[in-house]
Design an enzyme around this catalytic site. Structure first.
Site, PDB file in Angstrom:
ATOM      1  N   ALA A 131       0.838  -1.202   0.000  1.00 26.69           N
ATOM      2  CA  ALA A 131       0.000   0.000   0.000  1.00 26.69           C
ATOM      3  C   ALA A 131       0.872   1.251   0.000  1.00 26.69           C
ATOM      4  O   ALA A 131       2.017   1.222   0.468  1.00 26.69           O
ATOM      5  CB  ALA A 131      -0.889  -0.014   1.239  1.00 26.69           C
TER       6      ALA A 131
ATOM      7  N   GLY B 186       0.965  -5.145   1.163  1.00 25.28           N
ATOM      8  CA  GLY B 186      -0.169  -5.320   0.258  1.00 25.28           C
ATOM      9  C   GLY B 186       0.240  -5.972  -1.056  1.00 25.28           C
ATOM     10  O   GLY B 186      -0.560  -6.653  -1.703  1.00 25.28           O
TER      11      GLY B 186
ATOM     12  N   GLU C 117       0.110  -9.487  -0.405  1.00 33.08           N
ATOM     13  CA  GLU C 117      -1.299  -9.881  -0.228  1.00 33.08           C
ATOM     14  C   GLU C 117      -1.996 -10.039  -1.580  1.00 33.08           C
ATOM     15  O   GLU C 117      -2.827 -10.929  -1.764  1.00 33.08           O
ATOM     16  CB  GLU C 117      -2.020  -8.854   0.657  1.00 33.08           C
TER      17      GLU C 117
ATOM     18  N   GLU D 144       4.228  -4.745   7.492  1.00 35.08           N
ATOM     19  CA  GLU D 144       3.317  -3.725   8.040  1.00 35.08           C
ATOM     20  C   GLU D 144       3.604  -3.429   9.505  1.00 35.08           C
ATOM     21  O   GLU D 144       3.492  -2.291   9.959  1.00 35.08           O
ATOM     22  CB  GLU D 144       1.856  -4.186   7.893  1.00 35.08           C
TER      23      GLU D 144
END
Ligand code: 3HC
Ligand code: NAI
Length: 754
Positions: A61, A101, A104, A124
């Site tokens: 992200a 992310g 992910e 994270e």
């Protein structure tokens, strides 16, 4: 954005594109969603491949986006689910990095191919968050709870080979990963289409493809959808989880994210996927709105911002070119020199190590070899690259002549100006004119050291922290004549040694130690007034420091400061007769540390200091009744009324005086922004990263409060100038307590690089 392209065959390629690391900004997510929908709607597309531009899959992200007030739009979690639900097989081709992310997204894909040099992880936790795009629920289903918990709570990056062993990726390739991904996609297409053909030969082919892909007939993608997989059970899941929680809490030291990461993975072991995802979201939102996530993300960007250094005279990273360091030398193989040599060897820079005589040389050589052996053990197979038994890589000498052809010298001899000047004079005559001459002094004047050479532009401070092969900080101090090339080269050297270089100006103690003086001074004054070392340390450690000021002082050795104070004429034989015991130059002074040294209490090395230890060299600090009665007698002698000092006062007097000095440093232009001070404190002084560094912390406390408290303490202790609020702090308060990013524009000098 994400670029959609059709392969000549039936594979749609979606390429994430957002330089430099393909962070998943809202635009990228939108384009990814559009690409998936387009591929789904096109009957001629039989498989999809997701990869990243420029040899990087994605760093996850967009971290900047977390602090944006407009943080809305497509959420990553549902998009990962959308990928997973695709009826057409989706392959992730992972090159470079797949982090947060980014990983992910790859976990939502049905297959993962990685390049052998790729690195993966869910970092994270290091920015105060947890994997919030369903990663805490998918990863344990794929690689099991212990491995997933390890990756998620530590945030460590793993190489592709380890990812393969864990089952995180299906295949590791050495060739072009995108081509390998397309090849796999084509095989998958073949496996599906061959199912409908009945010849024996095709049925065999189909079976082969199914083995390759792990897809049973009839439901080609079912088992590849991680949300449908059960969590691999452990025989002793409950016991495992409670042990793991204890470990996570211990390592977290007040940081919230590791424990919430744990809770999210625990939810995966207890609840169905959808409920686990719900729990993950709740925990993610708690973290996102916690001050800790903001502090850690600030620290992330601060560390990058300090790479863009500037000096007061306008030199900067933009125009200065680093020079190559093909060979370096280290002078002095004591506490610091040994670690510095080790760091250079680890950075693959050939080193000449020099000592004052053969006896010191042999001791130094043994110590360096021991450190390198230990480092080699930690590195495993990669240790061969160190090759430190090879004299071309590491050479020991007592002869300055061996320094003729080196590109850079780091001096780490005793902290003594006359000795340092003598050495620099010698270096100036022996080294080639272009060689950079660095000093590891902790506080001495760089300009004075440079004055001993004929090339002052080549002289620079490179202040390592102990132990030098472990600590990440390198304070880089430019003097009046230091050339921009010298600064750029020192910064490059820091990077090569995997350290974080911070460029600062020249003043006594530079940035880190200068800010440390008032902090330590307050800690000692608190003892005079009624506290005990263990009270002060406890408060500071509860705040999040790894170690309080007294335990630190015992570890470093009380004699170091004693020698320095004697050198400054503050104590010892050179003190003029009649000097009041608790005053120097009209300011309050505490002779307590000197008195301890006079008793031979140097800290851990002598088994006694502010604490007592099991033996000389012992490490377990125990409160010392002798010291308690010594303090009482001291107070009686000097007629100091013992009073109870609460935690708030301990914390504020220690930390606010340190912060106050930080404002003075900023006002003088010694550092070009508050982020420099914060990076120094996080990486060199054990400041808790989740509190963002002293100046970030000050901004969260609020400058008016800091000012008011300093005014109060200063009134109570008018003979302590360090408690008098800095003029710059007052100016910022008068300017309405602007956010940290705007501080420097109020100083009228530089603008923020954050
Ligand atoms: N978002 C925004 N910017 C990022 C970024 C990210 N995720 N990752 C890196 N950047 C920026 C850096 O700030 C830097 O910008 P600058 O050039 O303007 O200073 C630039 O990209 C290059 O980064 P580095 O200087 O760090 O380059 P390196 O090559 O040394 O390292 C890296 C690359 C390993 C990717 C490192 O940048 C990194 O660790 N990035 C953070 C990865 C991360 O924490 N990802 C998780 C994000 S949170 C998330 O995904 C939540 C999800 O679960 C919902
Ligand atoms: P140390 O006392 O452990 O080692 C100094 C070494 O220099 C000794 O081995 C000595 O033999 C050698 N030396 C002295 N004169 C020499 C000469 N003429 N030629 C070659 N070698 C010579 O000292 P330490 O702690 O390693 O400190 C070195 C420098 O690093 C000092 O300037 C100190 O202020 C600074 N420093 C120390 C830190 C620490 O935690 N110890 C932290 C950061 C900086």
């Amino acid at each position: 954005m994400a670029q959609y392209a059709r392969n000549a065959a039936a594979v749609a390629v979606i390429r994430l594109r957002n330089p430099p690391v393909n962070a998943l900004s809202l635009t990228v997510l939108q384009a990814l969603e559009d690409g998936l929908k387009r591929a789904d709607a096109d009957p001629s597309v039989k498989a999809v491949m997701i990869c990243g531009e420029n040899g990087k899959f994605s760093a996850g992200a967009d971290i900047q986006g977390f602090s944006s007030p407009k943080r809305q739009g497509i959420a990553l979690g549902p998009l990962v689910s959308l990928i997973e639900r695709s009826e057409k097989p989706v392959v992730a081709a992972i090159e470079g990095i797949a982090l947060g992310g980014g990983l992910e997204v790859a976990l939502g894909c049905h297959f993962r191919v990685a390049h052998v040099q790729a690195r993966m992880g869910l970092p994270e936790v290091t920015i105060g968050l947890l994997p919030g795009a369903e990663g805490t629920q998918r990863l344990p289903r794929l690689i099991g709870v212990p491995a997933a918990l390890d990756l998620i709570t530590t945030g460590r990056h793993i190489p592709a080979t380890e990812a393969l062993k864990l089952g995180l990726v299906d295949e590791v390739v050495e060739e072009n990963t995108v081509e390998a991904g397309i090849r796999l996609a084509n095989k998958l297409i073949a496996s599906v289409s061959l199912e409908n053909v009945s010849s024996k030969e095709n049925r065999e082919l189909c079976k082969h493809a199914r083995i390759l892909t792990g897809c049973p007939a009839g439901q080609p993608l079912g088992p590849r959808r991680l949300s449908l997989k059960p969590i691999p059970r452990l025989p002793n899941m409950e016991a495992f989880l409670s042990e793991a929680l204890v470990k996570v809490k211990k390592q977290a030291r007040g940081c919230l994210a590791p424990e919430l990461c744990f809770q999210a993975v625990k939810a995966a072991t207890e609840q169905p996927f959808a409920d686990g995802v719900q729990r993950e979201r709740e925990l993610f939102n708690i973290l996102l709105t916690s001050g800790q996530a903001q502090a850690l993300q600030y620290a992330f960007f601060a560390e990058r911002a300090v790479q863009r250094w500037t000096t007061l005279s306008g030199a900067s990273w933009k125009s200065a070119s680093p020079q190559p360091i093909r060979r370096a030398a280290v002078i002095g193989l004591g506490t610091m020199g040994r670690g510095i040599v080790t760091s250079l060897v680890k950075a693959n820079i050939p080193v000449v190590a020099l000592e004052q005589d053969v006896e010191y040389l042999n001791t130094g050589r043994k110590a360096v070899m021991l450190l390198l052996e230990r480092e080699a053990m930690k590195m495993g197979q990669d240790a061969q690259s160190l090759d430190f038994h090879n004299p071309a890589r590491l050479q020991f000498t007592v002869d300055f002549d061996g320094l003729r052809d080196v590109d850079l010298v780091i001096e780490a001899v005793f902290e003594n100006m006359a000795l340092k000047k003598e050495i620099f004079k010698k270096l100036s005559g022996i080294c080639k004119p272009g060689a950079f001459l660095c000093t590891n002094t902790s506080a001495l004047n760089i300009d004075e050291i440079a004055s001993a050479t004929s090339h002052p532009q080549q002289v620079i401070g490179t202040h390592f922290f102990s132990p030098a092969h472990v600590m990440r900080l390198l304070e880089i101090i430019y003097g009046r004549h230091t050339s921009p090339a010298a600064i750029a080269t020192a910064m490059q050297l820091a990077k090569a040694m995997k350290k974080v270089g911070v460029v600062v100006g020249n003043c006594f103690g530079f940035v880190g130690n200068r800010m440390m003086f008032p902090y330590v001074q307050q800690a000692v004054f608190l003892l005079e007034e009624g506290s005990r070392p263990e009270n002060v340390d406890q408060v500071i450690e509860d705040f999040g420091f790894k170690i309080g000021p007294f335990r630190m002082s015992d570890l470093a050795g009380l004699d170091v400061g004693w020698r320095s104070r004697k050198g400054q004429g503050l104590t010892g034989a050179s003190l003029p007769p009649g000097t009041p015991a608790r005053q120097r130059h009209g300011r309050r002074y505490s002779p307590l540390p000197d008195l301890l040294c006079e008793q031979g209490r140097f800290g851990q090395k002598t088994g006694k200091g502010w604490y007592q230890y099991e033996k000389a060299g012992g490490r377990t600090a125990r409160p010392d009744p002798w010291l308690h009665s010594f303090l009482s007698e001291y107070r009686d002698t000097h007629q100091i009324k013992t009073r109870f000092i609460d935690q708030e006062e301990i914390l504020e007097r220690c930390l606010f005086s340190l912060i106050n000095e930080g404002f003075n440093i900023l006002a003088e232009g010694i550092a070009s922004g508050p982020e420099h001070l914060d990076v120094i404190y996080i990486n060199g002084y054990g400041w808790p990263k989740h509190k963002g560094g002293p100046m970030f912390y000050a901004s969260t406390v609020g400058l008016p409060r800091i000012l008011a408290k300093l005014q109060k303490y200063s009134e109570a202790h008018p003979d302590v100038p360090e408690l008098r609020p800095s003029a710059f702090l007052k100016k910022l308060v008068a300017a309405g307590n602007p956010p940290l990013k705007e501080w420097m524009s109020c100083s009228g000098s530089q603008s923020s690089k954050l």
